[in-house]
Scaffold this motif. Structure first.
Motif, PDB file in Angstrom:
ATOM      1  N   TYR A 135     -13.952   5.917 -13.108  1.00  0.00           N
ATOM      2  CA  TYR A 135     -13.548   4.565 -13.504  1.00  0.00           C
ATOM      3  C   TYR A 135     -12.607   4.628 -14.698  1.00  0.00           C
ATOM      4  N   LYS A 136     -12.989   5.454 -15.726  1.00  0.00           N
ATOM      5  CA  LYS A 136     -12.155   5.554 -16.935  1.00  0.00           C
ATOM      6  C   LYS A 136     -10.818   6.218 -16.634  1.00  0.00           C
ATOM      7  N   ARG A 137     -10.847   7.214 -15.718  1.00  0.00           N
ATOM      8  CA  ARG A 137      -9.587   7.879 -15.334  1.00  0.00           C
ATOM      9  C   ARG A 137      -8.631   6.858 -14.707  1.00  0.00           C
ATOM     10  N   PHE A 138      -9.206   5.969 -13.920  1.00  0.00           N
ATOM     11  CA  PHE A 138      -8.366   4.954 -13.267  1.00  0.00           C
ATOM     12  C   PHE A 138      -7.804   3.962 -14.292  1.00  0.00           C
ATOM     13  N   ILE A 139      -8.711   3.492 -15.192  1.00  0.00           N
ATOM     14  CA  ILE A 139      -8.292   2.457 -16.146  1.00  0.00           C
ATOM     15  C   ILE A 139      -7.319   2.999 -17.192  1.00  0.00           C
ATOM     16  N   TYR A 140      -7.611   4.208 -17.717  1.00  0.00           N
ATOM     17  CA  TYR A 140      -6.814   4.693 -18.851  1.00  0.00           C
ATOM     18  C   TYR A 140      -5.684   5.654 -18.472  1.00  0.00           C
ATOM     19  N   VAL A 141      -5.749   6.194 -17.270  1.00  0.00           N
ATOM     20  CA  VAL A 141      -4.677   7.134 -16.892  1.00  0.00           C
ATOM     21  C   VAL A 141      -3.835   6.581 -15.728  1.00  0.00           C
ATOM     22  N   VAL A 142      -4.514   6.291 -14.624  1.00  0.00           N
ATOM     23  CA  VAL A 142      -3.779   5.913 -13.406  1.00  0.00           C
ATOM     24  C   VAL A 142      -3.075   4.560 -13.573  1.00  0.00           C
ATOM     25  N   LEU A 143      -3.837   3.556 -13.971  1.00  0.00           N
ATOM     26  CA  LEU A 143      -3.282   2.195 -14.033  1.00  0.00           C
ATOM     27  C   LEU A 143      -2.078   2.082 -14.975  1.00  0.00           C
TER      28      LEU A 143
ATOM     29  N   MET B 186       0.837  -1.198   0.000  1.00  0.00           N
ATOM     30  CA  MET B 186       0.000   0.000   0.000  1.00  0.00           C
ATOM     31  C   MET B 186       0.882   1.261   0.000  1.00  0.00           C
ATOM     32  N   VAL B 187       1.938   1.256   0.803  1.00  0.00           N
ATOM     33  CA  VAL B 187       2.833   2.420   0.879  1.00  0.00           C
ATOM     34  C   VAL B 187       3.505   2.665  -0.468  1.00  0.00           C
ATOM     35  N   ILE B 188       3.905   1.578  -1.129  1.00  0.00           N
ATOM     36  CA  ILE B 188       4.561   1.722  -2.442  1.00  0.00           C
ATOM     37  C   ILE B 188       3.566   2.272  -3.470  1.00  0.00           C
ATOM     38  N   PHE B 189       2.361   1.710  -3.467  1.00  0.00           N
ATOM     39  CA  PHE B 189       1.336   2.186  -4.410  1.00  0.00           C
ATOM     40  C   PHE B 189       0.982   3.653  -4.138  1.00  0.00           C
ATOM     41  N   LEU B 190       0.888   3.984  -2.857  1.00  0.00           N
ATOM     42  CA  LEU B 190       0.515   5.351  -2.481  1.00  0.00           C
ATOM     43  C   LEU B 190       1.574   6.344  -2.962  1.00  0.00           C
ATOM     44  N   ALA B 191       2.829   5.990  -2.769  1.00  0.00           N
ATOM     45  CA  ALA B 191       3.925   6.858  -3.219  1.00  0.00           C
ATOM     46  C   ALA B 191       3.857   7.035  -4.732  1.00  0.00           C
ATOM     47  N   SER B 192       3.552   5.949  -5.415  1.00  0.00           N
ATOM     48  CA  SER B 192       3.485   5.985  -6.866  1.00  0.00           C
ATOM     49  C   SER B 192       2.295   6.831  -7.336  1.00  0.00           C
ATOM     50  N   LEU B 193       1.174   6.718  -6.643  1.00  0.00           N
ATOM     51  CA  LEU B 193      -0.023   7.500  -7.005  1.00  0.00           C
ATOM     52  C   LEU B 193       0.242   8.993  -6.840  1.00  0.00           C
ATOM     53  N   GLN B 194       1.010   9.322  -5.796  1.00  0.00           N
ATOM     54  CA  GLN B 194       1.291  10.738  -5.538  1.00  0.00           C
ATOM     55  C   GLN B 194       2.246  11.333  -6.571  1.00  0.00           C
ATOM     56  N   MET B 195       2.922  10.440  -7.298  1.00  0.00           N
ATOM     57  CA  MET B 195       3.855  10.902  -8.333  1.00  0.00           C
ATOM     58  C   MET B 195       3.136  11.222  -9.651  1.00  0.00           C
ATOM     59  N   ILE B 196       1.900  10.757  -9.808  1.00  0.00           N
ATOM     60  CA  ILE B 196       1.196  10.965 -11.080  1.00  0.00           C
ATOM     61  C   ILE B 196       0.839  12.454 -11.214  1.00  0.00           C
ATOM     62  N   PRO B 197       1.287  13.086 -12.284  1.00  0.00           N
ATOM     63  CA  PRO B 197       1.009  14.520 -12.432  1.00  0.00           C
ATOM     64  C   PRO B 197      -0.500  14.799 -12.455  1.00  0.00           C
ATOM     65  N   LYS B 198      -0.920  15.806 -11.691  1.00  0.00           N
ATOM     66  CA  LYS B 198      -2.343  16.136 -11.591  1.00  0.00           C
ATOM     67  C   LYS B 198      -2.913  16.577 -12.944  1.00  0.00           C
ATOM     68  N   GLU B 199      -2.010  17.169 -13.812  1.00  0.00           N
ATOM     69  CA  GLU B 199      -2.461  17.675 -15.120  1.00  0.00           C
ATOM     70  C   GLU B 199      -3.131  16.577 -15.943  1.00  0.00           C
ATOM     71  N   PHE B 200      -2.575  15.369 -15.874  1.00  0.00           N
ATOM     72  CA  PHE B 200      -3.124  14.257 -16.662  1.00  0.00           C
ATOM     73  C   PHE B 200      -4.554  13.958 -16.233  1.00  0.00           C
ATOM     74  N   LEU B 201      -4.757  13.927 -14.926  1.00  0.00           N
ATOM     75  CA  LEU B 201      -6.090  13.597 -14.405  1.00  0.00           C
ATOM     76  C   LEU B 201      -7.073  14.732 -14.701  1.00  0.00           C
ATOM     77  N   GLU B 202      -6.564  15.980 -14.591  1.00  0.00           N
ATOM     78  CA  GLU B 202      -7.434  17.133 -14.875  1.00  0.00           C
ATOM     79  C   GLU B 202      -7.834  17.155 -16.348  1.00  0.00           C
ATOM     80  N   ALA B 203      -6.865  16.843 -17.218  1.00  0.00           N
ATOM     81  CA  ALA B 203      -7.149  16.808 -18.653  1.00  0.00           C
ATOM     82  C   ALA B 203      -8.202  15.762 -18.968  1.00  0.00           C
ATOM     83  N   ALA B 204      -8.075  14.603 -18.323  1.00  0.00           N
ATOM     84  CA  ALA B 204      -9.039  13.525 -18.546  1.00  0.00           C
ATOM     85  C   ALA B 204     -10.411  13.945 -18.036  1.00  0.00           C
ATOM     86  N   LEU B 205     -10.416  14.667 -16.912  1.00  0.00           N
ATOM     87  CA  LEU B 205     -11.678  15.126 -16.320  1.00  0.00           C
ATOM     88  C   LEU B 205     -12.373  16.107 -17.257  1.00  0.00           C
TER      89      LEU B 205
END
Lengths: 301, 415
Positions: free
Chosen positions: A201-209, A175-194
């Motif tokens: 669900y799509k943000r998770f499948i196509y951007v985060v994962l 969980m700690v490793i995943f959490l650190a990795s999630l915090q590294m994902i640039p917010k711009e990518f998620l905002e653009a997808a939004l």
């Protein structure tokens, strides 16, 4: 003679690496090679004499029903416990990632506590919790109408009981490793997808994962290596005060690592034990290669 | 003349001081044995007495948990860094002798005839190898039946009346087993605590020929008498349900007051007095099929490593551990039985009816004949579990066990 700048750098690198290479050679490489050499001998640990028997130790594995049972148990344990651990760890990491920093840090610490607790102590406590007649787990299950699970005394439930402990213990680490990795994902990518109208669900499948892929590969590799070598939990949870054979009942929890220990230090057959150890080595090697081949996907935006 | 005397006395005192130094130089003996709380305490007190009586000798004692004892011992011996004196089951002594890991008892310390006259014959039977004795017998353990007096009284039984036959044991166990609904709340017998106490006892009581023949390396429990012993144990669990694997799994039910009867080594008495002082119990020789008294017994031996730098001192310490004085301490403080014949009739050691019963049982002991320790035990444990957990036919399970045990011995003796 004047060396090129790059050659000099490489030379200096090796000079600095030399002490660690020597120590690695002595404490890791030499024992591995020596163990491989021993696997071609019949050697009783009490004896100072070894007799060369070629591949007979390896041939013996094909007729050894306990080895086959240990192999199946180890694979069963790994195939179930690894994906479940990583899945739960990822879910918790995603949940924590959306929380405010204070709560996130507190929960992260709580989830990480099992990782830093002594595995022997933890196994003893779980052994008591799994006690079928007075243990709290069966007591709680009783409220849900589930009765009569024998856990560590039952050949069907003993290994799942150990899997539960292993999953509980390792969730915090991944969980700690995943959490650190999630915090590294640039917010711009998620905002653009939004902005593009992607659902969570799509943000998770196509951007985060996809961006988590290197972390998933890393976690998968080390968790499989860890699972294939499972020993302590099995030993502590299934052995008794001189009267209970570790890895029981009826070898239902005997894993390859435990079997190596048993052959080497109880049966004193060091040659045969090292041949089993090399099968485990091969197994880990093959598993790691396969998963890297199938799971590693270079991903760039 | 005065000068000559002065020089003489000065020289003499110098020589004596040198001699004194050499005598008082510390010799350290490392002693290992597996941990059992009451026995560890006795070793510690014996070390104090021994070192006081022998200034200049230090004994470093390590009481190692049973689960890791053999791992640590064999790896250290293999690396040539083992202890000077250690304890092993007499059944595996031949393996240590064959590999030249231990020294024979020197005849100037104890000649063969003295060893034979001193110790109970069954305790030294397996330590006589190649015309020599290789270890001092210790940890002498006849297997005994322990009876929880209160639980028997609650079931309307008289705890002062020992069951003599298997039939009586079965009836007593059935009457003391309690269920709430279909859930066991009290076991008649604590079989799953340490099942080997039961199959060893019943098999050794019932099989008249060798259970393990050291010459042919064949086992004798795959015989009608052997099947009968295993069947009796199977019936106790499968037919009469006097214990259940899911009831207090891996717990000492007898010490918890949740089992009415238990078969155990005699030393369990010392443990019980320490961990469960409130339990009132009686001890009897385990019942047999016919009622003729018989039980199984085990013993370990104190041996001296062939790598020791101080064999004389090591043997002195090992023999001290089995001296008459030390054996009295073993008996009084741990419940271990003496290996010396003279102490068997020492009434000062038989302070209560339980000790009298244990002392009496030694005369009816049939020693364990196994030619290995944990690996042989594992095979019979598998046999027991095949019968009670998988409902495999007794004869089939016992035959499979016999086949595996014979294969183990033939492998061990393979040149």
């Amino acid at each position: 003679m004047r060396l090129k700048y790059n050659t000099k750098l490489i030379l200096w690198a090796y000079i600095f690496l030399f002490p660690s290479l020597v120590s690695l050679g002595i404490v890791i490489l030499y024992p591995i090679l020596d163990a491989f050499y021993i696997s071609f001998f019949r050697w009783n640990l009490l004896s100072f004499e070894k007799s060369f028997i070629g591949l007979k130790n390896y041939e013996g594995l094909f007729q050894d029903s306990i080895f086959k049972k240990a192999l199946i148990n180890t694979l069963y344990f790994s195939v179930i416990s690894v994906p479940v651990t990583l899945f739960i760890a990822l879910i918790i990491a995603l949940m924590l990632n959306s929380l405010s920093t204070g709560i996130k840090n507190t929960l992260r610490t709580i989830y990480f506590i099992p990782v830093i607790t002594s595995i022997v102590a933890v196994s003893f406590v779980w052994r008591w919790m799994f006690e079928p007649s007075y243990g709290p787990i069966n007591h709680i299950l009783g409220f849900l109408g589930i009765h009569g699970i024998g856990w560590l005394s039952d050949t069907k439930w003993a290994l799942p009981a150990i899997m539960i402990v292993n999953i509980w213990r390792n969730i915090g680490f991944y969980m700690v490793i995943f959490l650190a990795s999630l915090q590294m994902i640039p917010k711009e990518f998620l905002e653009a997808a939004l902005i593009d109208g992607a659902t969570s669900y799509k943000r998770f499948i196509y951007v985060v994962l996809p961006l988590l892929n290197p972390t998933v590969v890393f976690c998968l590799a080390i968790s499989i290596i860890d699972a294939l070598q499972i020993f302590t939990q099995v030993y502590v949870m299934t052995s008794g005060s001189g009267g209970i054979v570790p890895g029981g009942p009826l070898y239902s929890t005997t894993t390859i690592a435990l079997y190596i220990y048993k052959i080497a230090f109880r049966d004193l057959e060091m040659g045969y034990a090292t041949s089993v150890a090399f099968v485990l080595f091969l197994l880990i090697f093959i598993f790691t290669l396969i998963q890297i081949k199938f799971t590693e996907r270079p991903f760039e935006y | 003349m005065r000068r000559i005397f002065a020089v003489f006395f000065i020289s003499l005192s110098f020589i004596l001081s040198c001699v004194n130094v050499s005598f008082s130089a510390n010799i350290t003996i490392v002693h290992w044995q597996h941990h059992f709380e009451p026995r560890a305490k006795v070793v510690e007190s014996l070390i104090k007495e021994f070192t006081q009586e022998n200034p200049g000798i230090e004994v470093k004692f390590e009481s190692i948990p049973y689960d890791t004892f053999f791992d640590k011992l064999v790896t250290s011996l293999s690396a040539g860094t083992g202890p000077d004196v250690f304890q092993i089951p007499v059944n595996i002594l031949y393996q240590f002798v064959n590999q030249n890991l231990v020294l024979p008892i020197p005849s100037d310390l104890m000649p063969l005839s003295e060893i034979r006259n001193t110790f109970i014959p069954w305790t030294i039977r397996m330590s006589y190898i190649n015309g020599k004795y290789w270890g001092f017998p210790t940890d002498v353990q006849p297997f005994m039946l322990f009876v929880n007096n209160k639980l028997l009284e609650d079931a309307g039984l008289n705890p002062a009346k020992a069951p003599k036959t298997w039939k009586e044991l079965e009836e007593m166990a059935r009457k003391t087993t309690k269920f709430t609904g279909d859930k066991m709340v009290q076991a008649g017998l604590n079989v799953f605590g340490n099942a080997y106490h039961y199959y060893w006892t019943f098999v050794y009581q019932n099989v008249t020929k060798s259970v393990v023949d050291p010459k042919t390396l064949k086992v004798g429990y795959n015989s009608p008498e052997g099947y009968e012993a295993w069947q009796f144990l199977a019936d106790l669990i499968l037919k009469y349900h006097v214990d259940d694997p899911t009831f207090l799994t891996n717990q000492d039910k007898f010490a918890l007051g949740k089992a009415a009867l238990d078969i155990h080594e005699a030393v369990y008495k010392g443990n019980l007095d320490m961990i469960a002082p409130n339990i009132k119990y009686n001890v009897y020789i385990p019942p047999t099929k016919t009622g003729k008294p018989s039980t199984v017994g085990t013993n370990w031996v104190y041996v001296v490593s062939s790598k020791t730098k101080n064999p004389n001192v090591a043997f002195k310490w090992a023999s001290y551990l089995t001296s008459e004085k030390a054996e009295k301490e073993w008996v009084i403080k741990t419940g271990s039985m003496p290996s010396r014949k003279t102490l068997l009739d020492d009434v000062s050691l038989q302070k209560d009816s339980n000790m009298i019963a244990i002392f009496k049982a030694i005369k009816f002991v049939r020693p364990l004949e196994d030619l290995d320790w944990d690996p042989a035990w594992e095979i019979r444990e598998e046999c027991f579990q095949n019968i009670v957990l998988k409902n495999i036919d007794v004869k089939k399970a016992v035959d499979l066990s016999a086949q595996k045990e014979e294969a183990l011995y033939s492998k061990k003796f393979q040149k």
